[in-house]
Design a protein around this motif. Sequence first.
Motif, PDB file in Angstrom:
ATOM      1  N   ASP A  42       0.654  -1.139   0.050  1.00  0.00           N
ATOM      2  CA  ASP A  42      -0.164  -0.078   0.028  1.00  0.00           C
ATOM      3  C   ASP A  42       0.786   1.278  -0.055  1.00  0.00           C
ATOM      4  O   ASP A  42       1.495   1.452   0.902  1.00  0.00           O
ATOM      5  CB  ASP A  42      -0.916  -0.267   1.232  1.00  0.00           C
ATOM      6  CG  ASP A  42      -1.846   1.152   1.297  1.00  0.00           C
ATOM      7  OD1 ASP A  42      -1.377   2.443   1.721  1.00  0.00           O
ATOM      8  OD2 ASP A  42      -3.166   0.911   0.825  1.00  0.00           O
ATOM      9  N   ALA A  43       1.049   2.015  -1.039  1.00  0.00           N
ATOM     10  CA  ALA A  43       1.708   3.300  -1.290  1.00  0.00           C
ATOM     11  C   ALA A  43       1.606   4.104  -0.055  1.00  0.00           C
ATOM     12  O   ALA A  43       2.852   4.643   0.566  1.00  0.00           O
ATOM     13  CB  ALA A  43       1.410   3.929  -2.470  1.00  0.00           C
ATOM     14  N   GLN A  44       0.318   4.383   0.514  1.00  0.00           N
ATOM     15  CA  GLN A  44       0.365   5.199   1.689  1.00  0.00           C
ATOM     16  C   GLN A  44       0.874   4.785   2.969  1.00  0.00           C
ATOM     17  O   GLN A  44       1.768   5.532   3.488  1.00  0.00           O
ATOM     18  CB  GLN A  44      -0.960   5.677   2.016  1.00  0.00           C
ATOM     19  CG  GLN A  44      -1.803   6.714   0.883  1.00  0.00           C
ATOM     20  CD  GLN A  44      -3.284   6.790   1.344  1.00  0.00           C
ATOM     21  OE1 GLN A  44      -3.852   5.995   1.925  1.00  0.00           O
ATOM     22  NE2 GLN A  44      -3.888   7.903   0.971  1.00  0.00           N
ATOM     23  N   ARG A  45       0.754   3.418   3.075  1.00  0.00           N
ATOM     24  CA  ARG A  45       1.471   2.741   4.274  1.00  0.00           C
ATOM     25  C   ARG A  45       2.952   2.697   4.141  1.00  0.00           C
ATOM     26  O   ARG A  45       3.855   2.792   5.188  1.00  0.00           O
ATOM     27  CB  ARG A  45       0.897   1.385   4.571  1.00  0.00           C
ATOM     28  CG  ARG A  45      -0.453   1.682   5.220  1.00  0.00           C
ATOM     29  CD  ARG A  45      -0.913   0.277   5.708  1.00  0.00           C
ATOM     30  NE  ARG A  45      -2.158   0.438   6.180  1.00  0.00           N
ATOM     31  CZ  ARG A  45      -3.306  -0.393   6.005  1.00  0.00           C
ATOM     32  NH1 ARG A  45      -3.158  -1.613   5.194  1.00  0.00           N
ATOM     33  NH2 ARG A  45      -4.396  -0.246   6.533  1.00  0.00           N
ATOM     34  N   LEU A  46       3.479   2.485   2.885  1.00  0.00           N
ATOM     35  CA  LEU A  46       4.829   2.068   2.560  1.00  0.00           C
ATOM     36  C   LEU A  46       5.477   3.647   2.846  1.00  0.00           C
ATOM     37  O   LEU A  46       6.743   3.830   3.222  1.00  0.00           O
ATOM     38  CB  LEU A  46       4.995   1.769   1.127  1.00  0.00           C
ATOM     39  CG  LEU A  46       4.724   0.269   0.905  1.00  0.00           C
ATOM     40  CD1 LEU A  46       4.984   0.125  -0.555  1.00  0.00           C
ATOM     41  CD2 LEU A  46       5.858  -0.442   1.642  1.00  0.00           C
ATOM     42  N   ALA A  47       4.726   4.720   2.437  1.00  0.00           N
ATOM     43  CA  ALA A  47       5.404   6.073   2.698  1.00  0.00           C
ATOM     44  C   ALA A  47       5.768   6.224   4.102  1.00  0.00           C
ATOM     45  O   ALA A  47       6.804   7.220   4.549  1.00  0.00           O
ATOM     46  CB  ALA A  47       4.505   7.199   2.197  1.00  0.00           C
ATOM     47  N   LEU A  48       5.112   5.830   5.078  1.00  0.00           N
ATOM     48  CA  LEU A  48       5.324   5.756   6.478  1.00  0.00           C
ATOM     49  C   LEU A  48       6.534   4.971   6.958  1.00  0.00           C
ATOM     50  O   LEU A  48       7.030   5.317   8.168  1.00  0.00           O
ATOM     51  CB  LEU A  48       4.179   5.298   7.312  1.00  0.00           C
ATOM     52  CG  LEU A  48       2.835   6.376   7.098  1.00  0.00           C
ATOM     53  CD1 LEU A  48       1.854   5.608   7.887  1.00  0.00           C
ATOM     54  CD2 LEU A  48       3.214   7.688   7.407  1.00  0.00           C
ATOM     55  N   LEU A  49       6.991   4.149   6.382  1.00  0.00           N
ATOM     56  CA  LEU A  49       8.102   2.913   6.644  1.00  0.00           C
ATOM     57  C   LEU A  49       9.524   3.822   6.076  1.00  0.00           C
ATOM     58  O   LEU A  49       9.553   4.518   5.284  1.00  0.00           O
ATOM     59  CB  LEU A  49       7.981   1.694   6.000  1.00  0.00           C
ATOM     60  CG  LEU A  49       6.867   0.911   6.333  1.00  0.00           C
ATOM     61  CD1 LEU A  49       6.598  -0.325   5.539  1.00  0.00           C
ATOM     62  CD2 LEU A  49       6.738   1.062   7.793  1.00  0.00           C
ATOM     63  N   PRO A  50      10.771   3.552   6.763  1.00  0.00           N
ATOM     64  CA  PRO A  50      12.036   3.735   6.284  1.00  0.00           C
ATOM     65  C   PRO A  50      12.080   3.417   5.100  1.00  0.00           C
ATOM     66  O   PRO A  50      11.652   2.476   4.415  1.00  0.00           O
ATOM     67  CB  PRO A  50      12.831   3.160   7.459  1.00  0.00           C
ATOM     68  CG  PRO A  50      12.039   2.488   8.556  1.00  0.00           C
ATOM     69  CD  PRO A  50      10.682   2.690   7.863  1.00  0.00           C
ATOM     70  N   GLU A  51      13.120   4.027   4.474  1.00  0.00           N
ATOM     71  CA  GLU A  51      13.489   3.904   2.982  1.00  0.00           C
ATOM     72  C   GLU A  51      13.937   2.398   2.497  1.00  0.00           C
ATOM     73  O   GLU A  51      13.735   1.846   1.628  1.00  0.00           O
ATOM     74  CB  GLU A  51      14.570   4.717   2.240  1.00  0.00           C
ATOM     75  CG  GLU A  51      14.870   4.795   0.887  1.00  0.00           C
ATOM     76  CD  GLU A  51      15.752   5.716   0.356  1.00  0.00           C
ATOM     77  OE1 GLU A  51      16.346   5.623  -0.564  1.00  0.00           O
ATOM     78  OE2 GLU A  51      16.284   6.796   1.234  1.00  0.00           O
ATOM     79  N   ASN A  52      14.776   1.848   3.634  1.00  0.00           N
ATOM     80  CA  ASN A  52      15.226   0.403   3.595  1.00  0.00           C
ATOM     81  C   ASN A  52      14.213  -0.495   3.393  1.00  0.00           C
ATOM     82  O   ASN A  52      14.210  -1.373   2.830  1.00  0.00           O
ATOM     83  CB  ASN A  52      16.300   0.151   4.573  1.00  0.00           C
ATOM     84  CG  ASN A  52      15.506   0.058   6.057  1.00  0.00           C
ATOM     85  OD1 ASN A  52      14.783   0.762   6.266  1.00  0.00           O
ATOM     86  ND2 ASN A  52      16.149  -0.836   6.724  1.00  0.00           N
ATOM     87  N   LEU A  53      13.018  -0.304   4.093  1.00  0.00           N
ATOM     88  CA  LEU A  53      11.926  -1.191   4.175  1.00  0.00           C
ATOM     89  C   LEU A  53      11.134  -1.062   2.826  1.00  0.00           C
ATOM     90  O   LEU A  53      10.730  -2.205   2.242  1.00  0.00           O
ATOM     91  CB  LEU A  53      11.198  -1.127   5.613  1.00  0.00           C
ATOM     92  CG  LEU A  53      11.565  -1.441   6.940  1.00  0.00           C
ATOM     93  CD1 LEU A  53      10.807  -1.173   7.962  1.00  0.00           C
ATOM     94  CD2 LEU A  53      12.165  -2.882   6.643  1.00  0.00           C
ATOM     95  N   GLN A  54      10.997   0.112   2.575  1.00  0.00           N
ATOM     96  CA  GLN A  54      10.498   0.407   1.225  1.00  0.00           C
ATOM     97  C   GLN A  54      11.084  -0.181  -0.029  1.00  0.00           C
ATOM     98  O   GLN A  54      10.462  -0.941  -0.841  1.00  0.00           O
ATOM     99  CB  GLN A  54      10.238   1.860   1.108  1.00  0.00           C
ATOM    100  CG  GLN A  54       9.242   2.735   1.768  1.00  0.00           C
ATOM    101  CD  GLN A  54       9.440   4.143   1.461  1.00  0.00           C
ATOM    102  OE1 GLN A  54       9.818   4.489   0.452  1.00  0.00           O
ATOM    103  NE2 GLN A  54       9.202   4.939   2.449  1.00  0.00           N
ATOM    104  N   ASN A  55      12.495  -0.335   0.067  1.00  0.00           N
ATOM    105  CA  ASN A  55      13.151  -0.764  -0.800  1.00  0.00           C
ATOM    106  C   ASN A  55      13.181  -2.482  -0.767  1.00  0.00           C
ATOM    107  O   ASN A  55      13.052  -3.230  -2.019  1.00  0.00           O
ATOM    108  CB  ASN A  55      14.704  -0.479  -0.848  1.00  0.00           C
ATOM    109  CG  ASN A  55      14.994   0.964  -1.086  1.00  0.00           C
ATOM    110  OD1 ASN A  55      14.073   1.564  -1.826  1.00  0.00           O
ATOM    111  ND2 ASN A  55      15.956   1.302  -0.752  1.00  0.00           N
ATOM    112  N   LEU A  56      13.011  -3.073   0.254  1.00  0.00           N
ATOM    113  CA  LEU A  56      12.905  -4.189   0.620  1.00  0.00           C
ATOM    114  C   LEU A  56      11.500  -4.845  -0.054  1.00  0.00           C
ATOM    115  O   LEU A  56      11.477  -5.916  -0.554  1.00  0.00           O
ATOM    116  CB  LEU A  56      12.985  -4.986   1.977  1.00  0.00           C
ATOM    117  CG  LEU A  56      13.140  -6.228   2.305  1.00  0.00           C
ATOM    118  CD1 LEU A  56      14.284  -7.040   1.551  1.00  0.00           C
ATOM    119  CD2 LEU A  56      13.346  -6.468   3.807  1.00  0.00           C
ATOM    120  N   VAL A  57      10.464  -4.181   0.274  1.00  0.00           N
ATOM    121  CA  VAL A  57       9.231  -4.619  -0.051  1.00  0.00           C
ATOM    122  C   VAL A  57       9.108  -4.512  -1.654  1.00  0.00           C
ATOM    123  O   VAL A  57       8.891  -5.638  -2.382  1.00  0.00           O
ATOM    124  CB  VAL A  57       8.066  -3.523   0.586  1.00  0.00           C
ATOM    125  CG1 VAL A  57       6.821  -3.626  -0.112  1.00  0.00           C
ATOM    126  CG2 VAL A  57       7.980  -3.915   1.953  1.00  0.00           C
TER     127      VAL A  57
END
Length: 153
Positions: A98-113
């Motif tokens: 989910d783009a809105q939820r991903l935006a709340l996560l640190p960049e390293n977690l976004q990249n991993l997802v």
Amino acid sequence: MSHATTINPRIVEGLYCEALVLSDEVRGAFDLSGRIEQTGTDADAARIALSCEALRTTTRMMHAMAWLLNHRAYFMGELSEFQLRRYGRLAPDFPAGDAQRLALLPENLQNLVSHTENFYARLLRLDRSWREPAPGVHSALDQLRARLSQNVA
């Protein structure tokens, strides 16, 4: 399998090794011990985002691992092609992060997802390619229909 050129034991083993490493990275990255305290007590949305994306990402990787294990079992002679085709499918509509939820996560977690989504998409393309019949090859049902139509005429 019908399309020996699109999938073979070597490809499956390489993907399996990649999936093991990626799954371990996911497990380590989404380990919740200490993360809730880091987000603070006022960051309910961040905690929910972390939980949701952790669940979605680990489930995605579990599906990928199951698909790879089924293919490994097929190549080792433990599953028939019929069993593999029937039970060894990937969910084609597995939800992305989910783009809105991903935006709340640190960049390293976004990249991993994102990395797990790309890996899953690769498996989906591979799965689709060997499930499609080769050009000019008719299924047993099509062959039976053709024989029946010849006998009727």
